[in-house]
Motif scaffolding. Structure first.
Motif, PDB file in Angstrom:
ATOM      1  N   THR A 231      14.306   5.242  32.647  1.00  0.00           N
ATOM      2  CA  THR A 231      15.286   5.888  31.771  1.00  0.00           C
ATOM      3  C   THR A 231      16.454   4.979  31.438  1.00  0.00           C
ATOM      4  OG1 THR A 231      14.675   7.991  32.794  1.00  0.00           O
ATOM      5  CG2 THR A 231      16.672   7.982  31.490  1.00  0.00           C
ATOM      6  N   GLY A 232      16.681   3.924  32.231  1.00  0.00           N
ATOM      7  CA  GLY A 232      17.843   3.087  32.019  1.00  0.00           C
ATOM      8  C   GLY A 232      19.104   3.778  32.523  1.00  0.00           C
ATOM      9  N   TYR A 234      21.404   5.272  30.385  1.00  0.00           N
ATOM     10  CA  TYR A 234      21.903   6.154  29.329  1.00  0.00           C
ATOM     11  C   TYR A 234      23.021   5.492  28.529  1.00  0.00           C
ATOM     12  CZ  TYR A 234      19.557   9.379  32.505  1.00  0.00           C
ATOM     13  OH  TYR A 234      18.648   9.990  33.349  1.00  0.00           O
ATOM     14  N   ASN A 236      24.129   1.018  27.999  1.00  0.00           N
ATOM     15  CA  ASN A 236      23.759  -0.308  27.496  1.00  0.00           C
ATOM     16  C   ASN A 236      22.391  -0.781  27.981  1.00  0.00           C
ATOM     17  OD1 ASN A 236      24.929  -0.517  30.145  1.00  0.00           O
ATOM     18  ND2 ASN A 236      25.023  -2.738  29.873  1.00  0.00           N
ATOM     19  N   ILE A 237      21.824  -0.139  28.999  1.00  0.00           N
ATOM     20  CA  ILE A 237      20.464  -0.475  29.435  1.00  0.00           C
ATOM     21  C   ILE A 237      19.525   0.606  28.911  1.00  0.00           C
ATOM     22  CG2 ILE A 237      18.933  -0.913  31.387  1.00  0.00           C
ATOM     23  CD1 ILE A 237      21.328  -1.817  32.982  1.00  0.00           C
ATOM     24  N   LYS A 238      18.641   0.213  28.006  1.00  0.00           N
ATOM     25  CA  LYS A 238      17.789   1.174  27.317  1.00  0.00           C
ATOM     26  C   LYS A 238      16.606   1.608  28.187  1.00  0.00           C
ATOM     27  CE  LYS A 238      18.838  -0.659  22.727  1.00  0.00           C
ATOM     28  NZ  LYS A 238      18.265  -1.252  21.489  1.00  0.00           N
ATOM     29  N   SER A 239      16.040   2.750  27.813  1.00  0.00           N
ATOM     30  CA  SER A 239      14.812   3.201  28.469  1.00  0.00           C
ATOM     31  C   SER A 239      13.685   2.231  28.122  1.00  0.00           C
ATOM     32  CB  SER A 239      14.459   4.618  28.029  1.00  0.00           C
ATOM     33  OG  SER A 239      14.344   4.696  26.621  1.00  0.00           O
ATOM     34  N   SER A 240      12.673   2.171  28.988  1.00  0.00           N
ATOM     35  CA  SER A 240      11.634   1.159  28.804  1.00  0.00           C
ATOM     36  C   SER A 240      10.303   1.609  29.377  1.00  0.00           C
ATOM     37  CB  SER A 240      12.048  -0.150  29.473  1.00  0.00           C
ATOM     38  OG  SER A 240      11.913  -0.043  30.882  1.00  0.00           O
ATOM     39  N   ASP A 256      11.305  -2.169  25.506  1.00  0.00           N
ATOM     40  CA  ASP A 256      12.085  -0.976  25.223  1.00  0.00           C
ATOM     41  C   ASP A 256      11.155   0.113  24.718  1.00  0.00           C
ATOM     42  OD1 ASP A 256      14.349  -2.374  25.890  1.00  0.00           O
ATOM     43  OD2 ASP A 256      15.007  -2.723  23.837  1.00  0.00           O
ATOM     44  N   SER A 258      11.201   4.568  24.329  1.00  0.00           N
ATOM     45  CA  SER A 258      11.824   5.858  24.581  1.00  0.00           C
ATOM     46  C   SER A 258      10.762   6.913  24.835  1.00  0.00           C
ATOM     47  CB  SER A 258      12.682   6.270  23.378  1.00  0.00           C
ATOM     48  OG  SER A 258      13.260   7.541  23.591  1.00  0.00           O
TER      49      SER A 258
END
Length: 356
Positions: A231-232, A234, A236-240, A256, A258
């Protein structure tokens, strides 16, 4: 003429070799056998409101289209407890994970009658169980206290607790190993970023694999690859999505991506996404086939869970609506067209299928 046939056969064999080399290897297991069972109906687990002790288990009978709003309470004279989180059928038993109550209910899936309730606690402190998977005669139960319980499916006794990472979530079995997503979700903003690998022969953790922070979803395909959805933070670190080769335990892809909940049926993965959409991802080609599986004008308010019936190819999507009132389950055909829907409990999260 004979020489022509030999050249033709050689060309044909060469073409087949090239084609097979371009496909994912399924380890020589061949295509899975087509199931021949016939469905009796479905159970829908609804987690209810936290601290309200109103988890419910709805049963929908295919033969007469009858819905029992809470089958468990109806036949057992008591409720399931607080925040039902996961449900699976394995062999002749159904297992219901109740997170806040820290219990595991083992139930007869044909009748809904409780067989045994296990307290998942450490010196009377709840471990907060999350998800359950199975391998041979063992059940594996992740809990937020950083453990995976090993349960014998015959005696229903807890044999040991395996220490893993922080706040483990979903798990998957591949190549004789159990892969556990260590989210660290209760330690915001200091999330975990590892997947524990457990040797199923010894039931011990043998390594941790690093991925993007806050891994929550883990699922394995028929080719030996393990997919991890993170999920990262929420921000600056994106879900991947990470793909781990279970033979080498190396991350072969990290991108990356979602997505929320993910299930795989054959070569197709169905992944809940924002905006009430359901992505379709091909695990053989490792590409997104459709941004939205839903082909008609059906609107999903709060897509919460997804399940696929391997017998019919039907896709079930749970809709939590506003998370405070009754939810809904939608059944779609393989073409993405809605077939029917049923009203269920608060925040439905899982659907399981019952055979006759």
């Amino acid at each position: 003429m004979k020489q022509f046939k030999q050249h033709y056969l050689f060309a044909l064999l060469l073409a087949l070799t090239v084609l097979s080399a371009c496909r994912k290897d399924n380890n020589g297991t061949g295509e899975p056998e087509k199931p021949t069972a016939e469905r009796k109906g479905i159970y829908v687990l609804s987690e209810g409101l936290m601290n309200a002790n109103n988890t419910s288990l709805s049963y929908y009978n295919y033969d007469n289209q009858e819905l029992i709003a809470d089958q468990f309470t109806a036949v057992n004279g008591r409720g399931l407890g607080d925040t039902g989180n996961d449900i699976k059928i394995y062999g002749s038993k159904m297992y219901i994970v109740v997170n806040v109550s820290s219990t595991l209910e083992i139930v007869n899936p044909k009748t809904g009658v409780a067989i045994k309730k296990l307290d998942i606690k450490d010196n009377n402190v709840g471990r907060q169980p999350r998800y359950i998977v199975f391998n041979k005669n063992k059940a594996y139960l992740s809990s937020y206290d950083g453990t995976v319980a090993v349960i014998d499916t015959a005696s229903l006794a807890i044999e040991k607790y395996i220490k893993v990472g922080r706040n483990p979530e979903k798990m998957a079995v591949a190549n004789g190993k159990l892969y556990v997503a260590n989210s660290g979700g209760l330690d915001y903003p200091n999330y975990d970023n590892t997947v524990s690998v457990i040797d199923l022969n010894t039931n011990t953790e043998i390594k941790k694999i690093s991925v993007v922070i806050n891994p929550r979803g883990v699922v394995a395909d028929q080719y030996g690859d393990v997919y991890v959805l993170s999920t990262g933070n929420y921000g600056n670190i994106k879900s991947s999505m990470a793909i781990i080769n279970s033979r080498t335990d190396l991350v072969t892809s990290q991108k990356d991506f979602s997505g929320g909940n993910m299930v795989i049926n054959g070569d197709l993965a169905y992944i809940t996404a924002s905006g009430g959409k359901l992505k379709v991802y091909n695990v053989k080609t490792e590409t997104v086939e459709k941004e939205n599986f839903i082909a008609d004008d059906t609107k999903i308010t709060a897509m919460y869970g997804v399940a696929v019936d391997e017998l019919t190819g039907e896709v079930f999507i749970t809709d939590a609506k506003n998370y405070f009132t009754s939810g809904e389950v939608f059944c779609f055909g393989q073409n993405g067209m809605k077939k029917y829907s049923i009203a269920v409990g608060i925040s439905p999260n899982n659907v399981v299928f019952i055979n006759k």
